[in-house]
Design a protein around this motif. Structure first.
Motif, PDB file in Angstrom:
ATOM      1  N   LYS A 184      40.464  46.361  39.570  1.00 16.69           N
ATOM      2  CA  LYS A 184      40.898  45.180  38.817  1.00 16.69           C
ATOM      3  C   LYS A 184      39.743  44.695  37.939  1.00 16.69           C
ATOM      4  CE  LYS A 184      45.018  43.717  40.330  1.00 16.69           C
ATOM      5  NZ  LYS A 184      46.019  42.902  39.666  1.00 16.69           N
TER       6      LYS A 184
ATOM      7  N   SER B 162      49.990  33.924  35.419  1.00 16.20           N
ATOM      8  CA  SER B 162      49.911  34.777  36.607  1.00 16.20           C
ATOM      9  C   SER B 162      48.687  34.498  37.463  1.00 16.20           C
ATOM     10  CB  SER B 162      49.893  36.247  36.193  1.00 16.20           C
ATOM     11  OG  SER B 162      48.673  36.517  35.522  1.00 16.20           O
ATOM     12  N   GLU B 164      45.886  35.915  36.979  1.00 17.20           N
ATOM     13  CA  GLU B 164      45.058  37.114  36.991  1.00 17.20           C
ATOM     14  C   GLU B 164      43.781  36.871  36.184  1.00 17.20           C
ATOM     15  OE1 GLU B 164      45.682  40.275  38.238  1.00 17.20           O
ATOM     16  OE2 GLU B 164      47.460  39.561  39.292  1.00 17.20           O
ATOM     17  N   LYS B 257      49.831  50.288  39.520  1.00 12.71           N
ATOM     18  CA  LYS B 257      50.597  49.986  40.737  1.00 12.71           C
ATOM     19  C   LYS B 257      51.298  48.645  40.616  1.00 12.71           C
ATOM     20  CE  LYS B 257      47.703  52.703  43.854  1.00 12.71           C
ATOM     21  NZ  LYS B 257      46.289  52.658  43.400  1.00 12.71           N
ATOM     22  N   THR B 258      50.702  47.711  39.870  1.00 13.18           N
ATOM     23  CA  THR B 258      51.371  46.438  39.645  1.00 13.18           C
ATOM     24  C   THR B 258      51.518  46.239  38.141  1.00 13.18           C
ATOM     25  OG1 THR B 258      49.415  45.087  39.358  1.00 13.18           O
ATOM     26  CG2 THR B 258      50.098  45.527  41.620  1.00 13.18           C
ATOM     27  N   THR B 261      47.885  45.725  36.586  1.00 15.95           N
ATOM     28  CA  THR B 261      46.759  46.627  36.797  1.00 15.95           C
ATOM     29  C   THR B 261      46.299  47.162  35.445  1.00 15.95           C
ATOM     30  OG1 THR B 261      47.880  47.338  38.798  1.00 15.95           O
ATOM     31  CG2 THR B 261      45.973  48.628  38.103  1.00 15.95           C
TER      32      THR B 261
END
Lengths: 287, 316
Positions: A184, B162, B164, B257-258, B261
């Protein structure tokens, strides 16, 4: 139809006349002629274009075609015989991490390029050491509080493998340390412009870029081991993240190519246009 | 559509007949120019085919050199892409490309077909005359501008929503791509729906259908072939789009995967790396192989949808 024909004829005549008169002026100037193709680094491209413009004014019979793609394309194009000069952000005649030496090529120093570590404006950190940068780029340090900032995840922005900026940054700022791909908060950008935009728009982001690109209020250059990233500090030797820009040639340059490189290396160009473009003259460095 | 053309044709015939007998010279001249035009078009098509063929052959030839150095198994099924350590697994890019295309169509097709129905069937004339030019205009915007807007507007928004750190990934890329293919799909579907003969609608209304029933049961099925070719065009644009994707997907060679990502697709990986790679290296061949793969993927996708379209028409 007739009108059209007449128009065509007169247009052609005009074109021929103009071309002829230009050729006439050119012939009067000097005898140096030839065609020089320059390929390679985008960081050095503004310098090459400016030099080409000035050089062609002095020697109108020399044609210079310059284009930029990426550092490694420079020495490659020279190897393949596509280009006479390969602009490269590192000395391609010796091995560097990831790239083998190009045999039989000569590296001609043309400029000094300083690089800077940049962070988004929201990052409170002003200074980073070599160890801290190594930790951040190898993925061991993931939070700004570990290096004296606020509690927030570090977003690492880097350039694609093979970029000249990346080669130099890895060698000088990370002392050869790894740049690891993380799951990430890790992002690669394709050019200096993208790098700047990405760091400017992403909170908690860190990246690296040519010093000349550092401007505006959305990004700031951080100190490296306590030394500010300025051209003065590069020249006096205290700021270490910089590299020479090179013109790679197949063997020693000859003819028009040699004249052109000489012009770029001349005091007049180095202290004039090159400085204006915010590069540093090679003569200013002592090592 | 057919009727006015017929009128024109018959009128032209009438007028030439009225002149009374075309001279042989003029007739021959027309024959000659017709033949020349036929040859000209034939030549153009052949030249185009030749160039296309050469492109495919060149990419394919360079790409196949890859398998001298590594096995196809590694290339297609390994998820490890670290070219600097001689690991060339492209599986992650292939999966990402397919999922990005699917996600894009999932977002874009309902919206754009809905807009097409609105434009063609429901909206009053002044909305139509406003929406259509706007959509045509959107097609003309260079993709890098969409990418830049994605980078500077969409990503910060996604980050806020989100939570993120980065926001880059499949979702951001799919949203940008959906916006890009929307005008294409919408305008072509629009044309297809408008081309459905009026009598179908009249007949359906005469049988007592509601407007919704007419649109869903009569107009859309009748226009389905046109809509499918619109989706094909949109999809090929989505598969091959590079500049906009590069700016918002994160460019990290790993499986997405998400939705958030940071990852990479075939096109973005090629454009990021090809200028920094040596000409005669395994790495370069691997990138050519990925380009060749893109060609095959779009070819197969188009084929699948063509077959689907044909089956549906047979059934109808």
């Amino acid at each position: 139809m007739k009108v059209f024909k007449k128009l065509t004829v007169s247009a052609l005549t005009a074109v021929i006349a103009v071309t002829a008169s230009f050729a006439g002026i050119a012939a009067a100037a000097d005898s140096l002629k030839g065609k020089i193709t320059v390929n390679g680094s985008t960081a050095l491209l503004p310098l090459t274009l400016q030099a080409a413009k000035e050089f062609q004014k002095l020697h109108p019979k020399v044609k210079i075609a310059a284009s930029g793609k990426g550092s490694v394309t420079g020495p490659q194009a020279v190897k393949k015989g596509i280009a006479d000069i390969g602009a490269c952000d590192w000395d391609a005649s010796i091995d560097v991490p990831g790239f083998k030496a190009f045999d039989g090529q000569v590296a001609n120093k043309v400029a000094v390029i300083p690089f800077a570590t940049i962070v988004n404006k929201n990052v409170g950190v002003d200074n980073l050491t070599t160890e801290q940068l190594q930790g951040i780029y190898s993925g061991k340090i993931t939070n700004w509080k570990e290096v004296g900032g606020s509690d927030a995840n570090i977003v690492v922005v880097t350039r694609a493998f093979g970029s000249g900026t990346r080669v130099n940054y890895q060698a000088k700022a990370l002392a050869g340390g790894d740049i690891v791909k993380k799951e990430k908060n890790y992002k690669e950008t394709g050019s200096s412009g993208d790098m700047k935009t990405a760091v400017a728009t992403t909170p908690n982001a860190i990246g690296y870029i040519d010093l000349v690109y550092v401007s505006g209020s959305d990004i700031k250059a951080v100190k490296f081991n306590g030394v500010a990233a300025t051209t003065d500090n590069v020249i006096n030797g205290s700021y270490k993240i910089w590299a020479y820009g090179y013109y790679m040639t197949k063997g020693q340059p000859t003819g028009a190519t040699k004249e052109f490189i000489d012009y770029v290396q001349s005091k007049k160009f180095q202290n004039g246009s090159l400085k204006k473009l915010k590069f540093i003259p090679i003569a200013a460095m002592k090592g | 559509m057919g009727a006015p053309v017929q009128n024109l044709a018959s009128r032209a015939q009438k007028s030439s007949l009225a002149e009374g007998g075309i001279s042989a010279k003029r007739h021959n001249r027309h024959l000659f120019s017709n033949t020349m035009f036929r040859y000209y078009f034939l030549f153009s098509i052949l030249a185009l085919c030749l160039v296309l063929g050469l492109v495919i052959v060149f990419i394919g030839k360079t790409a196949l050199l890859l398998f001298n150095n590594i096995s196809p198994l590694d290339f297609f099924f390994s998820f490890n892409w670290s070219p600097e350590e001689e690991a060339f697994g492209a599986a992650a890019f292939i999966v990402n490309t397919l999922s990005l295309t699917a996600l894009t169509l999932l977002i874009a097709v309902p919206v754009s077909v809905g807009m097409a129905v609105l434009c063609a069937e429901i909206a009053p004339a002044w909305i139509k005359s406003f929406i259509r030019p706007v959509l045509d205009l959107l097609v003309g915007i260079p993709s890098i501008v969409y990418g830049y807007l994605g980078l500077t507007v969409l990503l910060p928004f996604l980050r806020r929503v989100s939570g993120e750190g980065l926001g880059d990934g499949l979702l951001a890329a799919a949203l940008v791509l959906a916006l890009m293919v929307l005008p294409t799909i919408c305008r072509i579907s629009d044309d297809a729906i408008v081309a459905v003969p009026r009598k179908y609608r009249d007949a359906a209304y005469a049988l007592g259908s509601t407007r919704l029933q007419v649109i869903m049961r009569v107009v859309l099925p009748a226009a389905s072939r046109g809509i499918i070719s619109a989706v094909i065009l949109g999809m090929t644009r989505a598969v091959g789009e590079t500049m906009a994707v590069v700016m918002v997907i994160g460019n990290t060679p790993q499986l997405a995967k998400t939705l958030f990502t940071p990852s990479s697709v075939l096109t973005s990986n090629i454009v990021m790396q090809i200028s920094n790679v040596e000409f005669d290296s395994t790495w370069n061949y691997a990138l050519h192989m990925m380009a060749f793969l893109l060609l095959l993927i779009s070819f197969v996708l188009i084929l699948i949808i063509r077959i689907l379209g044909r089956n549906r028409r047979d059934a109808a």
